[in-house]
Design an enzyme around this catalytic site. Sequence first.
Site, PDB file in Angstrom:
ATOM      1  N   THR A  83      -2.502  -1.441   3.871  1.00 36.01           N
ATOM      2  CA  THR A  83      -1.113  -1.375   3.407  1.00 36.01           C
ATOM      3  C   THR A  83      -0.147  -2.015   4.409  1.00 36.01           C
ATOM      4  OG1 THR A  83       0.687   0.203   3.050  1.00 36.01           O
ATOM      5  CG2 THR A  83      -1.133   0.975   4.372  1.00 36.01           C
ATOM      6  N   ASP A  84       0.977  -2.510   3.895  1.00 37.47           N
ATOM      7  CA  ASP A  84       2.023  -3.048   4.779  1.00 37.47           C
ATOM      8  C   ASP A  84       2.631  -1.950   5.660  1.00 37.47           C
ATOM      9  OD1 ASP A  84       3.461  -1.688   2.783  1.00 37.47           O
ATOM     10  OD2 ASP A  84       4.759  -3.381   2.271  1.00 37.47           O
ATOM     11  N   GLU A  85       2.424  -0.678   5.280  1.00 44.19           N
ATOM     12  CA  GLU A  85       3.065   0.413   6.021  1.00 44.19           C
ATOM     13  C   GLU A  85       2.542   0.536   7.451  1.00 44.19           C
ATOM     14  OE1 GLU A  85       3.841   3.984   3.813  1.00 44.19           O
ATOM     15  OE2 GLU A  85       3.716   2.940   1.900  1.00 44.19           O
ATOM     16  N   LYS A  91      -4.077   4.896   8.098  1.00 44.90           N
ATOM     17  CA  LYS A  91      -4.510   3.592   7.568  1.00 44.90           C
ATOM     18  C   LYS A  91      -4.652   2.589   8.721  1.00 44.90           C
ATOM     19  CE  LYS A  91      -5.105   2.350   3.903  1.00 44.90           C
ATOM     20  NZ  LYS A  91      -6.333   2.368   3.053  1.00 44.90           N
ATOM     21  N   TYR A 112      15.791   9.648  -2.575  1.00 43.76           N
ATOM     22  CA  TYR A 112      15.861  10.021  -1.165  1.00 43.76           C
ATOM     23  C   TYR A 112      17.083   9.409  -0.469  1.00 43.76           C
ATOM     24  CZ  TYR A 112      11.077  11.879  -0.672  1.00 43.76           C
ATOM     25  OH  TYR A 112       9.939  12.627  -0.736  1.00 43.76           O
ATOM     26  N   TYR A 172       0.285   9.095   7.074  1.00 46.91           N
ATOM     27  CA  TYR A 172      -0.474   8.225   6.154  1.00 46.91           C
ATOM     28  C   TYR A 172      -0.690   6.850   6.772  1.00 46.91           C
ATOM     29  CZ  TYR A 172      -1.027   4.654   2.500  1.00 46.91           C
ATOM     30  OH  TYR A 172      -1.437   3.563   1.786  1.00 46.91           O
ATOM     31  N   ARG A 189      13.380  11.529   3.272  1.00 46.35           N
ATOM     32  CA  ARG A 189      12.014  11.818   3.750  1.00 46.35           C
ATOM     33  C   ARG A 189      11.999  11.747   5.286  1.00 46.35           C
ATOM     34  NH1 ARG A 189       7.904   7.434   1.548  1.00 46.35           N
ATOM     35  NH2 ARG A 189       7.171   8.948   0.027  1.00 46.35           N
ATOM     36  N   ILE A 210      -5.450   1.828  -8.058  1.00 46.97           N
ATOM     37  CA  ILE A 210      -5.712   0.397  -7.836  1.00 46.97           C
ATOM     38  C   ILE A 210      -7.206   0.089  -7.967  1.00 46.97           C
ATOM     39  CG2 ILE A 210      -5.385  -1.555  -6.270  1.00 46.97           C
ATOM     40  CD1 ILE A 210      -3.130   0.099  -4.922  1.00 46.97           C
ATOM     41  N   GLY A 211      -8.040   0.976  -7.419  1.00 46.13           N
ATOM     42  CA  GLY A 211      -9.487   0.742  -7.492  1.00 46.13           C
ATOM     43  C   GLY A 211      -9.972   0.648  -8.931  1.00 46.13           C
ATOM     44  N   ALA A 261      -0.316   5.845   9.824  1.00 44.64           N
ATOM     45  CA  ALA A 261      -1.058   5.879  11.097  1.00 44.64           C
ATOM     46  C   ALA A 261      -2.555   5.966  10.831  1.00 44.64           C
ATOM     47  CB  ALA A 261      -0.592   7.062  11.933  1.00 44.64           C
ATOM     48  N   ASP A 306     -18.263  11.542  -1.316  1.00 45.29           N
ATOM     49  CA  ASP A 306     -17.244  11.391  -0.273  1.00 45.29           C
ATOM     50  C   ASP A 306     -17.675  10.279   0.692  1.00 45.29           C
ATOM     51  OD1 ASP A 306     -15.648  11.893   2.066  1.00 45.29           O
ATOM     52  OD2 ASP A 306     -15.411  13.971   1.412  1.00 45.29           O
ATOM     53  N   LEU A 345       6.643   6.936  -6.827  1.00 43.99           N
ATOM     54  CA  LEU A 345       8.019   6.740  -7.306  1.00 43.99           C
ATOM     55  C   LEU A 345       8.129   6.253  -8.753  1.00 43.99           C
ATOM     56  CD1 LEU A 345      10.951   5.314  -5.213  1.00 43.99           C
ATOM     57  CD2 LEU A 345      10.777   4.873  -7.642  1.00 43.99           C
TER      58      LEU A 345
HETATM   59  P1  NAD Z   1      -5.013   6.653  -5.250  1.00 40.92           P
HETATM   60  O1  NAD Z   1      -4.535   7.838  -4.472  1.00 40.92           O
HETATM   61  O2  NAD Z   1      -4.550   6.462  -6.646  1.00 40.92           O
HETATM   62  O3  NAD Z   1      -6.614   6.633  -5.289  1.00 40.92           O
HETATM   63  C1  NAD Z   1      -7.409   6.945  -4.175  1.00 40.92           C
HETATM   64  C2  NAD Z   1      -8.818   7.200  -4.687  1.00 40.92           C
HETATM   65  O4  NAD Z   1      -9.646   7.471  -3.554  1.00 40.92           O
HETATM   66  C3  NAD Z   1      -8.930   8.404  -5.618  1.00 40.92           C
HETATM   67  O5  NAD Z   1      -9.722   8.065  -6.746  1.00 40.92           O
HETATM   68  C4  NAD Z   1      -9.599   9.463  -4.777  1.00 40.92           C
HETATM   69  O6  NAD Z   1     -10.382  10.386  -5.547  1.00 40.92           O
HETATM   70  C5  NAD Z   1     -10.454   8.607  -3.855  1.00 40.92           C
HETATM   71  N1  NAD Z   1     -10.797   9.277  -2.594  1.00 40.92           N
HETATM   72  C6  NAD Z   1      -9.953   9.930  -1.750  1.00 40.92           C
HETATM   73  N2  NAD Z   1     -10.641  10.396  -0.709  1.00 40.92           N
HETATM   74  C7  NAD Z   1     -11.929  10.015  -0.869  1.00 40.92           C
HETATM   75  C8  NAD Z   1     -13.107  10.189  -0.099  1.00 40.92           C
HETATM   76  N3  NAD Z   1     -13.094  10.869   1.058  1.00 40.92           N
HETATM   77  N4  NAD Z   1     -14.266   9.662  -0.567  1.00 40.92           N
HETATM   78  C9  NAD Z   1     -14.293   8.987  -1.737  1.00 40.92           C
HETATM   79  N5  NAD Z   1     -13.225   8.807  -2.516  1.00 40.92           N
HETATM   80  C10 NAD Z   1     -12.039   9.310  -2.079  1.00 40.92           C
HETATM   81  O7  NAD Z   1      -4.643   5.408  -4.337  1.00 40.92           O
HETATM   82  P2  NAD Z   1      -4.234   3.912  -4.736  1.00 40.92           P
HETATM   83  O8  NAD Z   1      -2.770   3.849  -4.903  1.00 40.92           O
HETATM   84  O9  NAD Z   1      -5.134   3.434  -5.815  1.00 40.92           O
HETATM   85  O10 NAD Z   1      -4.592   3.161  -3.374  1.00 40.92           O
HETATM   86  C11 NAD Z   1      -5.882   2.584  -3.167  1.00 40.92           C
HETATM   87  C12 NAD Z   1      -5.890   1.923  -1.799  1.00 40.92           C
HETATM   88  O11 NAD Z   1      -4.864   0.929  -1.735  1.00 40.92           O
HETATM   89  C13 NAD Z   1      -5.618   2.897  -0.645  1.00 40.92           C
HETATM   90  O12 NAD Z   1      -6.467   2.597   0.410  1.00 40.92           O
HETATM   91  C14 NAD Z   1      -4.155   2.623  -0.276  1.00 40.92           C
HETATM   92  O13 NAD Z   1      -3.929   2.883   1.081  1.00 40.92           O
HETATM   93  C15 NAD Z   1      -4.043   1.146  -0.603  1.00 40.92           C
HETATM   94  N6  NAD Z   1      -2.686   0.679  -0.962  1.00 40.92           N
HETATM   95  C16 NAD Z   1      -1.987   1.307  -1.950  1.00 40.92           C
HETATM   96  C17 NAD Z   1      -0.725   0.801  -2.303  1.00 40.92           C
HETATM   97  C18 NAD Z   1       0.094   1.422  -3.415  1.00 40.92           C
HETATM   98  O14 NAD Z   1       1.246   1.028  -3.620  1.00 40.92           O
HETATM   99  N7  NAD Z   1      -0.444   2.362  -4.185  1.00 40.92           N
HETATM  100  C19 NAD Z   1      -0.177  -0.297  -1.613  1.00 40.92           C
HETATM  101  C20 NAD Z   1      -0.942  -0.890  -0.599  1.00 40.92           C
HETATM  102  C21 NAD Z   1      -2.204  -0.403  -0.281  1.00 40.92           C
END
Ligand code: NAD
Length: 325
Positions: free
Chosen positions: A127-129, A155, A208, A151, A274, A12-13, A153, A63, A191
């Site tokens: 997240t909604d979770e 967040k 699942y 996870y 799960r 997402i980032g 908890a 980090d 998924l």
């Molecule tokens: P992702 O796992 O694809 O990416 C996470 C990124 O964070 C990776 O690039 C990883 O290298 C980096 N990272 C991890 N630990 C780190 C640290 N200690 N320091 C610096 N960088 C670090 O995750 P995503 O799906 O892109 O999710 C991004 C955010 O959105 C998360 O905070 C997640 O909780 C939230 N989110 C995700 C979803 C979803 O459906 N994917 C839904 C709602 C919220």
Amino acid sequence: MRILVTGGAGFIGSHYVRSLLLGSYPGYEDARVVVLDKLTYAGNLGNLAPLAGHLGYTFVQGDITDQRLLREVVPGCDVIVNFAAETHVDRSIAGAGDFVTTNVLGTQRLLQAALEGGVRTVVQVSTDEVYGSIAQGSWSESAPLLPNSPYSAAKAGGDLICRAYHRTHGLDVRVTRCCNNYGPYQYPEKLIPLFATNLLDGGKVPLYGDGLNVREWLHVDDHCRAIQIVLEKGSPGEVYNIGGGVELTNRELTGWLLAAVGAGWEAVEHVPDRLGHDRRYSLDCGKIQAIGYEPRVDISEGLAEVVRWYRDHQDWWRPLKGQAG
Ligand code: NAD
């Protein structure tokens, strides 16, 4: 404007950074973006390849728990958008330590650096979770936090430390809580990319339990646009739900994916549920709608487009499949 995007090499980032720098958010075309990412298994510089040579883009590997690094990178930034997290529920069941370290301690260290570095606004992507599971109706932002997986908890811990930094120190931090995302560049353990890539390979997909867990699905582009709306029009200290309004059981979603690749139900393997599997998530999005958010991507078109993307970008996901296990 200088924007620090932590976790910007993930699914997402990286979509947010590409959108920002490639002109999707009017008024931000000239922003300078620093991506700070640890490049865990989920981080991938290939996700940012379309920005190669872009003058507004800088990458720093690091980090968010590293205070010394944060003291170098954060001062001078106007905004931080924090995507950095450990994100896969199944991995958090196998081992929760990294989840607490990054999602709780990392968030706190980032907020402290923002406070000391004079950052104007922090957006914490959550997240909604964190709300747990809901049988009927939808959660508003004032619903209690009742997370069930390590996870979620972790967040929720991050969300609460954001609240505390706003209440205690007056830091302008805004929290977004989004439903499940889908889109290109999602690591193939989640998924939709797991199922799509298995099916494209003629393999089986693991469903699942009874497959009747309900999730709300949103295209990553709608999620990122909503984050931008919160940055531009949200208020300090507030929480915003971001939903898609489309609820599907995992069985229904599987049916759509099977149809998209032309596979039948014989490709589905039923696997034990799960641990602690939340039954249903559902968000009330009235608060963010009031500041101008509406999802745009139609789920049937979005899913078909995403399956096509995985079909056409095998060079991106094949090297990751072995690692994903
Ligand atoms: P992702 O796992 O694809 O990416 C996470 C990124 O964070 C990776 O690039 C990883 O290298 C980096 N990272 C991890 N630990 C780190 C640290 N200690 N320091 C610096 N960088 C670090 O995750 P995503 O799906 O892109 O999710 C991004 C955010 O959105 C998360 O905070 C997640 O909780 C939230 N989110 C995700 C979803 C979803 O459906 N994917 C839904 C709602 C919220």
